[in-house]
Design a protein around this motif. Sequence first.
Motif, PDB file in Angstrom:
ATOM      1  N   ARG A   1       8.575  30.644  53.102  1.00  0.00           N
ATOM      2  CA  ARG A   1       9.720  31.057  53.918  1.00  0.00           C
ATOM      3  C   ARG A   1       9.721  32.550  54.161  1.00  0.00           C
ATOM      4  O   ARG A   1      10.357  33.014  55.090  1.00  0.00           O
ATOM      5  CB  ARG A   1      11.039  30.605  53.277  1.00  0.00           C
ATOM      6  CG  ARG A   1      11.500  31.442  52.112  1.00  0.00           C
ATOM      7  CD  ARG A   1      12.494  30.664  51.285  1.00  0.00           C
ATOM      8  NE  ARG A   1      13.870  31.103  51.508  1.00  0.00           N
ATOM      9  CZ  ARG A   1      14.467  32.080  50.824  1.00  0.00           C
ATOM     10  NH1 ARG A   1      13.810  32.742  49.878  1.00  0.00           N
ATOM     11  NH2 ARG A   1      15.698  32.397  51.074  1.00  0.00           N
ATOM     12  N   SER A   2       9.020  33.319  53.325  1.00  0.00           N
ATOM     13  CA  SER A   2       9.129  34.765  53.508  1.00  0.00           C
ATOM     14  C   SER A   2       7.860  35.412  54.074  1.00  0.00           C
ATOM     15  O   SER A   2       7.816  36.617  54.217  1.00  0.00           O
ATOM     16  CB  SER A   2       9.544  35.417  52.188  1.00  0.00           C
ATOM     17  OG  SER A   2       8.622  35.104  51.182  1.00  0.00           O
ATOM     18  N   THR A   3       6.832  34.611  54.326  1.00  0.00           N
ATOM     19  CA  THR A   3       5.640  35.229  54.933  1.00  0.00           C
ATOM     20  C   THR A   3       5.391  34.637  56.316  1.00  0.00           C
ATOM     21  O   THR A   3       5.980  33.627  56.695  1.00  0.00           O
ATOM     22  CB  THR A   3       4.380  35.007  54.076  1.00  0.00           C
ATOM     23  OG1 THR A   3       4.216  33.610  53.897  1.00  0.00           O
ATOM     24  CG2 THR A   3       4.501  35.691  52.728  1.00  0.00           C
ATOM     25  N   LYS A   4       4.470  35.240  56.989  1.00  0.00           N
ATOM     26  CA  LYS A   4       4.135  34.818  58.345  1.00  0.00           C
ATOM     27  C   LYS A   4       3.487  33.442  58.301  1.00  0.00           C
ATOM     28  O   LYS A   4       2.705  33.146  57.391  1.00  0.00           O
ATOM     29  CB  LYS A   4       3.126  35.832  58.909  1.00  0.00           C
ATOM     30  CG  LYS A   4       3.242  36.061  60.368  1.00  0.00           C
ATOM     31  CD  LYS A   4       2.368  37.267  60.698  1.00  0.00           C
ATOM     32  CE  LYS A   4       2.095  37.353  62.177  1.00  0.00           C
ATOM     33  NZ  LYS A   4       1.225  38.527  62.443  1.00  0.00           N
TER      34      LYS A   4
ATOM     35  N   ASN B   1       4.720  42.280  54.204  1.00  0.00           N
ATOM     36  CA  ASN B   1       4.425  40.886  54.552  1.00  0.00           C
ATOM     37  C   ASN B   1       5.301  39.858  53.830  1.00  0.00           C
ATOM     38  O   ASN B   1       5.052  38.672  53.905  1.00  0.00           O
ATOM     39  CB  ASN B   1       2.951  40.535  54.317  1.00  0.00           C
ATOM     40  CG  ASN B   1       2.042  41.274  55.272  1.00  0.00           C
ATOM     41  OD1 ASN B   1       2.379  41.433  56.448  1.00  0.00           O
ATOM     42  ND2 ASN B   1       0.929  41.755  54.767  1.00  0.00           N
ATOM     43  N   ILE B   2       6.263  40.359  53.087  1.00  0.00           N
ATOM     44  CA  ILE B   2       7.173  39.418  52.433  1.00  0.00           C
ATOM     45  C   ILE B   2       8.561  39.637  53.005  1.00  0.00           C
ATOM     46  O   ILE B   2       9.016  40.773  53.114  1.00  0.00           O
ATOM     47  CB  ILE B   2       7.193  39.649  50.911  1.00  0.00           C
ATOM     48  CG1 ILE B   2       5.807  39.397  50.338  1.00  0.00           C
ATOM     49  CG2 ILE B   2       8.235  38.772  50.230  1.00  0.00           C
ATOM     50  CD1 ILE B   2       5.674  39.729  48.875  1.00  0.00           C
ATOM     51  N   ALA B   3       9.203  38.535  53.380  1.00  0.00           N
ATOM     52  CA  ALA B   3      10.555  38.678  53.924  1.00  0.00           C
ATOM     53  C   ALA B   3      11.542  38.855  52.787  1.00  0.00           C
ATOM     54  O   ALA B   3      11.451  38.178  51.771  1.00  0.00           O
ATOM     55  CB  ALA B   3      10.913  37.442  54.730  1.00  0.00           C
TER      56      ALA B   3
ATOM     57  N   ARG C   1      11.171  41.476  57.597  1.00  0.00           N
ATOM     58  CA  ARG C   1       9.837  41.527  57.009  1.00  0.00           C
ATOM     59  C   ARG C   1       9.028  42.592  57.724  1.00  0.00           C
ATOM     60  O   ARG C   1       9.074  42.701  58.945  1.00  0.00           O
ATOM     61  CB  ARG C   1       9.158  40.156  57.149  1.00  0.00           C
ATOM     62  CG  ARG C   1       7.732  40.122  56.634  1.00  0.00           C
ATOM     63  CD  ARG C   1       7.244  38.695  56.531  1.00  0.00           C
ATOM     64  NE  ARG C   1       7.123  38.076  57.847  1.00  0.00           N
ATOM     65  CZ  ARG C   1       7.275  36.757  58.051  1.00  0.00           C
ATOM     66  NH1 ARG C   1       7.581  35.964  57.031  1.00  0.00           N
ATOM     67  NH2 ARG C   1       7.136  36.269  59.258  1.00  0.00           N
TER      68      ARG C   1
END
Lengths: 479, 218
Positions: A279-282, B165-167, B215
């Motif tokens: 959910r938090s990376t591309k 690169n981390i949201a 991000r």
Amino acid sequence: MKFWQKICLFSILTFIIIFNAASIMVIERNHSKMLQQEITNTLSANMSINSSVNAVVPILRIYDSIDYEKTVLTNIANQFVRRNSDQGSYLEIADDKDKTVFSNLDFAMPSEREERNKLAPGEIKYILRDIGERTLLFTANVTDINHKSYVFSYIKDVTPLYAERMDQYTFFVQMDVVACLIYIIVMFFISKGLTKPIETMVRSAKEIAQGDFSERVHLKSRDEIGVLATNFNEMAAVVEDKIIELERNNGEKQRFINNITHELKTPLTSIIGYANYMRSTKYDEATFLEGLNVIYSEGKRLESLATKLMDLILLKDHQFQMKKGNLKDVVTELEPSLKQIVASKGIQLEMDCQDCRLPLEKDLIKIVIFNLIDNAVKASSEEGKVMIRTLDQRGSCILEVADEGSGISQEHIDKIFEPFYMADKARTRNNNGAGLGLSICRSIADIHHAEIEVDSEVGVGTTIRIVFPPCREGSEDAP
Amino acid sequence: MKKRILIVEDDIHISNIIKMNLTLVGYETEQVYDGMEALDRIKGGKFDLILLDVMIPRMDGFELMEKIRPMQIPVIFLTAKNAVFDKVIGLKLGADDYMVKPFEAIELLARMETVLRRYGKEETIMSFQDINVYIDKREVTVREEVVELTPKEYELLLVLLKNKNIALSREQFIEKVWGGDFYGETRTVDMHIKSLRKKLNLQDHIKTIYKIGYRLED
């Protein structure tokens, strides 16, 4: 106050009271006996005067002269005094007008002399009287001579008797002090000695109270304290065993909880980690698929863990109704689903079942068979073979599952029944295992009072045998 | 130069996810799956930090810790055990920190950074595209030209760079930049992001992630 002090003090007090009382009684009795003797002697002396006077009374009657009477009486008195010339004897003769006829007193006669009052003729009275520093025994009698009464007083000095008593008391006090001292010393050691084992036990009890449960009392005596010590030691041993058992149970429980925590958190870490990563990376398709796969398989693992934990908990807390059944029937019933399990890995299932009638809980036996077959399949390579047998050996039924798989090495064999124990962690994890299967089997075997035997050789295969206890002939006919 | 991190973890999925997260923010990683293997690798190679699981086969984490202690490599324990006793053992043995599973990736990254800083291994210059951040001088340049940032903007930039690169969610930004006792609105984060984008030309790189936050992307 300490026990030995109490023993010591009370016995000393008792001793002092009894010893003193007895000694005083002896001394007093002795004294009064001697005094009585003296009184008897004195009275008889007085009587002897009296009788000598009575002997001359007829003669005196003939002459009837006061002067002559006095002379005769004085003569008798002098004769008597000469006869009783020892120290401390006195004689006094007085007429009815209280005029002294004869006296050899060396002290003043006391004015009040109640022993002389109302004296009947022939009667003798006596009294003890302190004159100066002396104690004197007064005796008196009266004799009528020619219508005149003469009082004869014979007085004896009894001071030596009292002095003797004083002397005995002095000696007694000295002896008393020495005897008491000796008694105190002896009692001190005796009471100390008697209560020493008690102190030993008190020390041991304290040790135990402070948590050293291996402490024991070392006493060899055979008296009540020895018996108490033996019982005390037995009690301590029981307590120690209980404590050890509690600690072991506690440790087992703690390990179980630690293992559950570990087994729950490991898949959760992967699931949360992957989900969060995704959910938090591309977005990247390969990573995404990999992540979803991990989440799925770890979720499955959690599911299987939950099911097995439920089984274990259920087995621990439940009462099961045993019913007479045939092992062979149970296996036959399961055959289709077992075939499916083995087929998925291309493994061959061999069945060799004899009739085995015994009291059993069918659903639990099914769980055992599933778990054992599952383990066998996991251990086997493809194209392997898994055997399931039931046989009746002299009345005791045996359920046997054998494989030709990787086997279990000796170091693991003792531990495979422990919850969460995995001989090959990676393989177990890959198969969604939690290390609970054999624990569950053992619990079920315990419910059936059955033994589990394991034969295994690395690279050759494993045979697990559940040996049920032989059932009684009587129950054979039961419906 | 990239920091080399050794991941000692027997669960392959956990090991992989850690590796993926570390790779994202620019660490170089190596994975081993049991204690003996870890000992061999530590003796052989030079690592800046070791992430060490306690329950690993062949030689457990505590035992391994005792063996590698003299080498003065920073160690963070990873474990499922929550017991205080184990934490004390771990820290007494010389571990620098302790992570209880399951943990969040950014939490792990933050702790790693703290430990590395304690060992004087932190970066003094952080770069992203044409932006350079000189940490000791607290200076930010874009194409060699100094850009003035407010203290909060500067902190926010560092958080973005460290979690590249981390949201991160707005709440996470608030916690890291403004501190746990900040009770302002999450709008504050949006304002600062907006001004960072403008000042540093990062419109294309600071992405708004729907329902999560922001991000920083290469």
